[in-house]
Design a protein around this motif. Structure first.
Motif, PDB file in Angstrom:
ATOM      1  N   UNK A  30       3.256   0.689   8.311  1.00  0.00           N
ATOM      2  CA  UNK A  30       2.213   0.233   8.808  1.00  0.00           C
ATOM      3  C   UNK A  30       0.982   1.566   9.820  1.00  0.00           C
ATOM      4  N   UNK A  31      -0.201   0.987   9.231  1.00  0.00           N
ATOM      5  CA  UNK A  31      -0.604   2.325  10.042  1.00  0.00           C
ATOM      6  C   UNK A  31      -2.070   1.147  10.570  1.00  0.00           C
ATOM      7  N   UNK A  32      -2.475   1.637  11.878  1.00  0.00           N
ATOM      8  CA  UNK A  32      -2.909   0.703  12.536  1.00  0.00           C
ATOM      9  C   UNK A  32      -4.902   1.669  12.299  1.00  0.00           C
ATOM     10  N   UNK A  63     -19.158   3.078  10.617  1.00  0.00           N
ATOM     11  CA  UNK A  63     -18.642   2.626   9.723  1.00  0.00           C
ATOM     12  C   UNK A  63     -17.702   4.336   8.986  1.00  0.00           C
ATOM     13  N   UNK A  64     -16.719   4.648   9.893  1.00  0.00           N
ATOM     14  CA  UNK A  64     -16.092   5.516  10.233  1.00  0.00           C
ATOM     15  C   UNK A  64     -15.036   6.233   8.453  1.00  0.00           C
ATOM     16  N   UNK A  65     -14.637   6.882   8.524  1.00  0.00           N
ATOM     17  CA  UNK A  65     -13.796   7.447   7.313  1.00  0.00           C
ATOM     18  C   UNK A  65     -12.860   6.334   7.224  1.00  0.00           C
ATOM     19  N   UNK A  66     -12.370   6.119   7.891  1.00  0.00           N
ATOM     20  CA  UNK A  66     -11.157   4.619   7.886  1.00  0.00           C
ATOM     21  C   UNK A  66     -11.626   3.540   7.413  1.00  0.00           C
ATOM     22  N   UNK A  67     -12.516   3.120   7.980  1.00  0.00           N
ATOM     23  CA  UNK A  67     -13.280   2.027   7.155  1.00  0.00           C
ATOM     24  C   UNK A  67     -14.415   1.857   6.090  1.00  0.00           C
ATOM     25  N   UNK A 104      -2.737  -9.691   0.949  1.00  0.00           N
ATOM     26  CA  UNK A 104      -1.613  -8.972   1.400  1.00  0.00           C
ATOM     27  C   UNK A 104      -1.168  -8.123   2.490  1.00  0.00           C
ATOM     28  N   UNK A 105      -2.946  -7.361   2.589  1.00  0.00           N
ATOM     29  CA  UNK A 105      -2.654  -5.652   2.462  1.00  0.00           C
ATOM     30  C   UNK A 105      -3.679  -5.971   4.122  1.00  0.00           C
ATOM     31  N   UNK A 106      -3.348  -7.853   4.621  1.00  0.00           N
ATOM     32  CA  UNK A 106      -3.977  -7.526   6.019  1.00  0.00           C
ATOM     33  C   UNK A 106      -2.480  -7.902   7.257  1.00  0.00           C
ATOM     34  N   UNK A 107      -2.548  -7.320   8.123  1.00  0.00           N
ATOM     35  CA  UNK A 107      -1.684  -7.994   9.145  1.00  0.00           C
ATOM     36  C   UNK A 107      -3.109  -8.741  10.488  1.00  0.00           C
ATOM     37  N   UNK A 108      -2.165  -8.866  11.195  1.00  0.00           N
ATOM     38  CA  UNK A 108      -3.294  -9.472  12.706  1.00  0.00           C
ATOM     39  C   UNK A 108      -3.342  -8.410  13.374  1.00  0.00           C
ATOM     40  N   UNK A 109      -4.885  -8.637  13.071  1.00  0.00           N
ATOM     41  CA  UNK A 109      -5.555  -8.124  13.679  1.00  0.00           C
ATOM     42  C   UNK A 109      -5.877  -8.123  15.437  1.00  0.00           C
ATOM     43  N   UNK A 110      -6.300  -6.972  16.464  1.00  0.00           N
ATOM     44  CA  UNK A 110      -6.337  -7.518  17.962  1.00  0.00           C
ATOM     45  C   UNK A 110      -7.430  -6.958  17.838  1.00  0.00           C
ATOM     46  N   UNK A 119      -8.348  -4.209  16.440  1.00  0.00           N
ATOM     47  CA  UNK A 119      -7.060  -2.583  16.099  1.00  0.00           C
ATOM     48  C   UNK A 119      -6.738  -3.735  14.436  1.00  0.00           C
ATOM     49  N   UNK A 120      -6.316  -2.790  13.176  1.00  0.00           N
ATOM     50  CA  UNK A 120      -6.004  -3.276  12.161  1.00  0.00           C
ATOM     51  C   UNK A 120      -5.060  -2.307  11.742  1.00  0.00           C
TER      52      UNK A 120
END
Length: 370
Positions: free
Chosen positions: A3-5, A123-127, A140-146, A157-158
């Protein structure tokens, strides 16, 4: 899966939305605190009997957060039942948010009491890298965001499920072929040495001592003891947070050094011991117990996986059974082979540093943790 946040800042949040989000954040914290009290009184909760002005999905997240707080209290991880502050982030499950692309720009769409709104993001590099995989159809690629706030700015936070590990079973026909295709690097995590790395074929190794960690943790503990005599609770909490930040920073730097060691080899594969029982299986000096035994090995392991992911280095968990007692030379396993930091095989008389011997065994092992 690892998991990468990623942290993403919302763009162009109007005064109206800002005010609404602040109110919703305050109400979410109140909702969680209410659920904590009711769960502690053995009530059974569902979204139907939680009387707050939220969508059912967000009520369920509040209940989950409260259950986690109760669980931590019962397990002794928290001394008292927590009271959450109004700054508590709002949890939104994977069914109620997704990325959206409009005219070449990226937006985040999520459910709130205003309905599901799309808000532009910085729009960062992660975005740019991950948002194409977080569209509505890619659940399937998404978790619970905050959703949370820093000053006037709003962030999300994704957590993203990304593949940084190779999954095999010992009965799999391809297991031997897949292991042979990589250069294995064994990583032995412990107490006297936080990490010992080894690549047996080349004989290259690297040790990371726990002395600095021990000194620093004793320093923080001494400060807390001194403040405890003065009953300065707030100062003690500040010291605790400072220590936690230092530990996190140290683990990140250590993870970088560990991955950098692996990068010198062609097609490296990192093998780590499963860490479930590291504190019960590792022995250390009494004075090290309080300083090193409380080290966040799980956090370190996650940072190693995140760092390895950037370089496409696979990471696998190895069954730690008798890796410290088995002779790397003749494979004879015996408890008496190891004496503190020295490994001396009773059968073939092979002698080496105990942690290095364990790292070598981890590197050549194909017995994966389950």
């Amino acid at each position: 899966m690892a998991t990468k946040t990623i942290l993403v800042r919302l763009q162009n949040v109007t005064k109206k939305k800002h005010k609404h989000f602040v109110q919703e954040q305050t109400e979410f914290a109140t909702c969680v605190n209410n659920c904590v009290k009711r769960l502690h009184n053995s009530e059974k909760l569902s979204s139907k009997n939680v009387n707050f002005n939220f969508k059912s999905a967000i009520k369920n997240e509040a209940i989950r957060r409260a259950r986690k707080a109760i669980s931590d209290f019962k397990k002794g991880k928290a001394k008292t039942l927590p009271t959450f502050k109004n700054s508590l982030g709002i949890k939104i499950n994977n069914q109620n948010w997704n990325s959206v692309e409009k005219n070449g720009k990226w937006y985040i769409a999520f459910t709130s009491n205003l309905g599901k709104k799309s808000i532009p993001v910085v729009e960062s590099e992660d975005v740019k890298m991950y948002f194409p995989f977080l569209l509505k159809e890619n659940k399937e690629h998404r978790g619970t965001m905050e959703l949370f706030r820093k000053g006037r700015d709003w962030y999300i936070a994704i957590p993203i499920q990304v593949s940084s590990e190779l999954y095999f079973t010992e009965t799999h026909k391809e297991v031997k072929k897949d292991f042979v295709d990589y250069t294995p690097v064994g990583v032995d995590l412990g107490l006297r040495h936080l990490a010992v790395l080894s690549e047996p074929t080349s004989g290259k190794r690297q040790f990371f001592s726990g002395k600095e960690v021990g000194y620093k943790r004793r320093h923080f503990r001494s400060q807390r003891c001194s403040l405890g005599k003065k009953k300065a609770q707030r100062a003690i909490e500040r010291i605790g947070k400072k220590e936690s930040r230092w530990m996190k920073d140290y683990n990140r730097k250590l993870a970088k050094d560990i991955v950098d060691f692996a990068l010198q080899f062609d097609r490296p594969m990192m093998k780590l011991e499963q860490l479930d029982d590291i504190r019960s299986t590792c022995r250390s000096l009494k004075q090290a117990n309080r300083t090193i035994h409380s080290w966040s090995f799980y956090q370190l392991k996650q940072f190693i996986k995140e760092r390895a992911l950037k370089f496409n280095i696979p990471v696998v968990d190895i069954n730690p059974y008798k890796t410290s007692q088995t002779c790397f030379c003749c494979k004879h396993a015996d408890k008496g082979n190891r004496h503190n930091e020295t490994f001396k095989c009773k059968k073939c008389r092979y002698k080496n540093h105990a942690d290095l011997n364990a790292a070598n065994n981890i590197a050549i092992s194909t017995s994966l943790a389950v």
